[in-house]
Scaffold this motif. Structure first.
Motif, PDB file in Angstrom:
ATOM      1  N   ASN A 200       0.836  -1.126   0.121  1.00 57.17           N
ATOM      2  CA  ASN A 200      -0.018  -0.010   0.119  1.00 57.17           C
ATOM      3  C   ASN A 200       0.815   1.195   0.043  1.00 57.17           C
ATOM      4  OD1 ASN A 200      -2.676  -1.251   0.378  1.00 57.17           O
ATOM      5  ND2 ASN A 200      -1.866  -1.737   2.205  1.00 57.17           N
ATOM      6  N   PRO A 201       1.710   1.689  -0.906  1.00 58.16           N
ATOM      7  CA  PRO A 201       2.444   2.589  -1.188  1.00 58.16           C
ATOM      8  C   PRO A 201       1.584   4.068  -1.394  1.00 58.16           C
ATOM      9  CG  PRO A 201       2.529   1.620  -3.268  1.00 58.16           C
ATOM     10  CD  PRO A 201       1.674   0.693  -2.298  1.00 58.16           C
ATOM     11  N   THR A 202       2.296   5.016  -0.813  1.00 55.15           N
ATOM     12  CA  THR A 202       1.799   6.337  -0.912  1.00 55.15           C
ATOM     13  C   THR A 202       1.942   6.870  -2.450  1.00 55.15           C
ATOM     14  OG1 THR A 202       3.542   7.462   0.131  1.00 55.15           O
ATOM     15  CG2 THR A 202       1.651   6.636   1.647  1.00 55.15           C
ATOM     16  N   TYR A 203       1.419   7.892  -2.851  1.00 52.61           N
ATOM     17  CA  TYR A 203       1.930   8.547  -4.108  1.00 52.61           C
ATOM     18  C   TYR A 203       3.454   8.989  -3.769  1.00 52.61           C
ATOM     19  CZ  TYR A 203       2.076  11.744  -7.794  1.00 52.61           C
ATOM     20  OH  TYR A 203       2.182  12.609  -8.855  1.00 52.61           O
ATOM     21  N   ARG A 204       3.561   9.504  -2.673  1.00 56.22           N
ATOM     22  CA  ARG A 204       4.972  10.429  -2.264  1.00 56.22           C
ATOM     23  C   ARG A 204       5.992   9.193  -2.533  1.00 56.22           C
ATOM     24  NH1 ARG A 204       6.579  15.386   0.017  1.00 56.22           N
ATOM     25  NH2 ARG A 204       4.229  15.681   0.295  1.00 56.22           N
ATOM     26  N   GLU A 205       5.714   7.945  -1.860  1.00 50.75           N
ATOM     27  CA  GLU A 205       6.743   6.920  -1.792  1.00 50.75           C
ATOM     28  C   GLU A 205       7.022   6.557  -3.284  1.00 50.75           C
ATOM     29  OE1 GLU A 205       5.810   4.682   2.572  1.00 50.75           O
ATOM     30  OE2 GLU A 205       4.471   4.328   0.719  1.00 50.75           O
ATOM     31  N   VAL A 206       5.973   6.310  -4.084  1.00 48.43           N
ATOM     32  CA  VAL A 206       6.104   5.811  -5.639  1.00 48.43           C
ATOM     33  C   VAL A 206       6.887   6.828  -6.354  1.00 48.43           C
ATOM     34  CG1 VAL A 206       5.129   5.066  -7.651  1.00 48.43           C
ATOM     35  CG2 VAL A 206       4.034   4.452  -5.467  1.00 48.43           C
ATOM     36  N   CYS A 207       6.414   8.176  -6.203  1.00 49.57           N
ATOM     37  CA  CYS A 207       7.179   9.079  -6.775  1.00 49.57           C
ATOM     38  C   CYS A 207       8.732   9.412  -6.393  1.00 49.57           C
ATOM     39  CB  CYS A 207       6.474  10.589  -6.684  1.00 49.57           C
ATOM     40  SG  CYS A 207       5.170  10.947  -7.211  1.00 49.57           S
ATOM     41  N   SER A 208       8.990   8.800  -5.454  1.00 44.66           N
ATOM     42  CA  SER A 208      10.563   8.923  -4.876  1.00 44.66           C
ATOM     43  C   SER A 208      11.323   7.610  -5.836  1.00 44.66           C
ATOM     44  CB  SER A 208      10.664   8.369  -3.579  1.00 44.66           C
ATOM     45  OG  SER A 208      10.557   6.752  -3.352  1.00 44.66           O
ATOM     46  N   GLY A 209      10.579   7.006  -6.558  1.00 42.97           N
ATOM     47  CA  GLY A 209      11.413   6.023  -7.507  1.00 42.97           C
ATOM     48  C   GLY A 209      12.086   4.936  -6.797  1.00 42.97           C
ATOM     49  N   THR A 210      11.933   4.822  -5.430  1.00 42.41           N
ATOM     50  CA  THR A 210      12.566   3.895  -4.728  1.00 42.41           C
ATOM     51  C   THR A 210      11.824   2.526  -4.351  1.00 42.41           C
ATOM     52  OG1 THR A 210      12.139   4.875  -2.472  1.00 42.41           O
ATOM     53  CG2 THR A 210      14.212   5.687  -3.565  1.00 42.41           C
ATOM     54  N   THR A 211      10.684   2.464  -4.800  1.00 44.98           N
ATOM     55  CA  THR A 211       9.654   1.369  -4.287  1.00 44.98           C
ATOM     56  C   THR A 211       9.655   0.339  -5.070  1.00 44.98           C
ATOM     57  OG1 THR A 211       7.614   2.458  -5.140  1.00 44.98           O
ATOM     58  CG2 THR A 211       8.237   3.093  -2.792  1.00 44.98           C
ATOM     59  N   GLY A 212       9.669   0.554  -6.561  1.00 43.44           N
ATOM     60  CA  GLY A 212       9.852  -0.399  -7.329  1.00 43.44           C
ATOM     61  C   GLY A 212       8.273  -0.411  -8.124  1.00 43.44           C
ATOM     62  N   HIS A 213       7.668   0.504  -7.502  1.00 44.11           N
ATOM     63  CA  HIS A 213       6.354   0.331  -8.389  1.00 44.11           C
ATOM     64  C   HIS A 213       6.122   0.930  -9.694  1.00 44.11           C
ATOM     65  CE1 HIS A 213       5.270  -0.615  -3.875  1.00 44.11           C
ATOM     66  NE2 HIS A 213       4.189  -1.149  -4.565  1.00 44.11           N
ATOM     67  N   ALA A 214       5.217   0.669 -10.342  1.00 45.23           N
ATOM     68  CA  ALA A 214       4.789   1.312 -11.551  1.00 45.23           C
ATOM     69  C   ALA A 214       3.399   2.017 -11.487  1.00 45.23           C
ATOM     70  CB  ALA A 214       4.994   0.481 -12.797  1.00 45.23           C
ATOM     71  N   GLU A 215       3.410   3.226 -11.993  1.00 43.34           N
ATOM     72  CA  GLU A 215       1.954   3.622 -12.196  1.00 43.34           C
ATOM     73  C   GLU A 215       1.134   2.847 -13.360  1.00 43.34           C
ATOM     74  OE1 GLU A 215       1.193   7.829 -12.755  1.00 43.34           O
ATOM     75  OE2 GLU A 215       2.587   8.379 -11.028  1.00 43.34           O
TER      76      GLU A 215
END
Length: 130
Positions: free
Chosen positions: A38-53
């Protein structure tokens, strides 16, 4: 109904495209591919979570096929840009397909081949998942 999951840059841009396709019942934006469930937008925008939009498309395969959705996906973003789409830069904007089963994975591979035939630059879209 079936589902498809694609990442092609900003999810709001790709969501808008698929909302207008006959046979598409719904399109939901979110994040996929990272470790945090459940990442936050800010976490994903950091580019460090491995998630993709990404977007999850619910569709009627009697009206529009998964292969058709793949062709639309490749026609509506630049699958030759690594970890970016236009001004959006970072791994969260990567071009990726997240197949939900082996049949979708096979279709995704064929979709990449079809898309590559129309371009001079190599396709960098990844297939992530089963």
């Amino acid at each position: 109904m079936q589902e498809a999951i694609f990442a092609g840059g900003c999810f709001w841009c790709t969501e808008a495209v698929f909302n207008d396709i006959a046979g598409v019942a719904s399109v939901e934006s979110g994040y996929i591919g990272g470790a945090n469930p459940n990442p936050t937008y800010r976490e994903v925008c950091s580019g460090t979570t491995g998630h993709a939009e990404a977007i999850k498309i619910e569709f009627d395969p009697e009206v529009v096929s998964y292969a058709d959705l793949l062709d639309i996906f490749f026609a509506t973003h630049d699958p030759t840009q690594l970890n970016r789409q236009g001004n959006d830069v970072g791994t969260q904007y990567r071009s990726a397909i997240f197949p939900l089963d082996d049949a979708q994975k096979t279709e995704a591979e064929a979709g990449i081949e079809r898309a590559a035939a129309d371009r001079s630059e190599p396709i960098v879209t990844t297939i992530e998942g089963p």
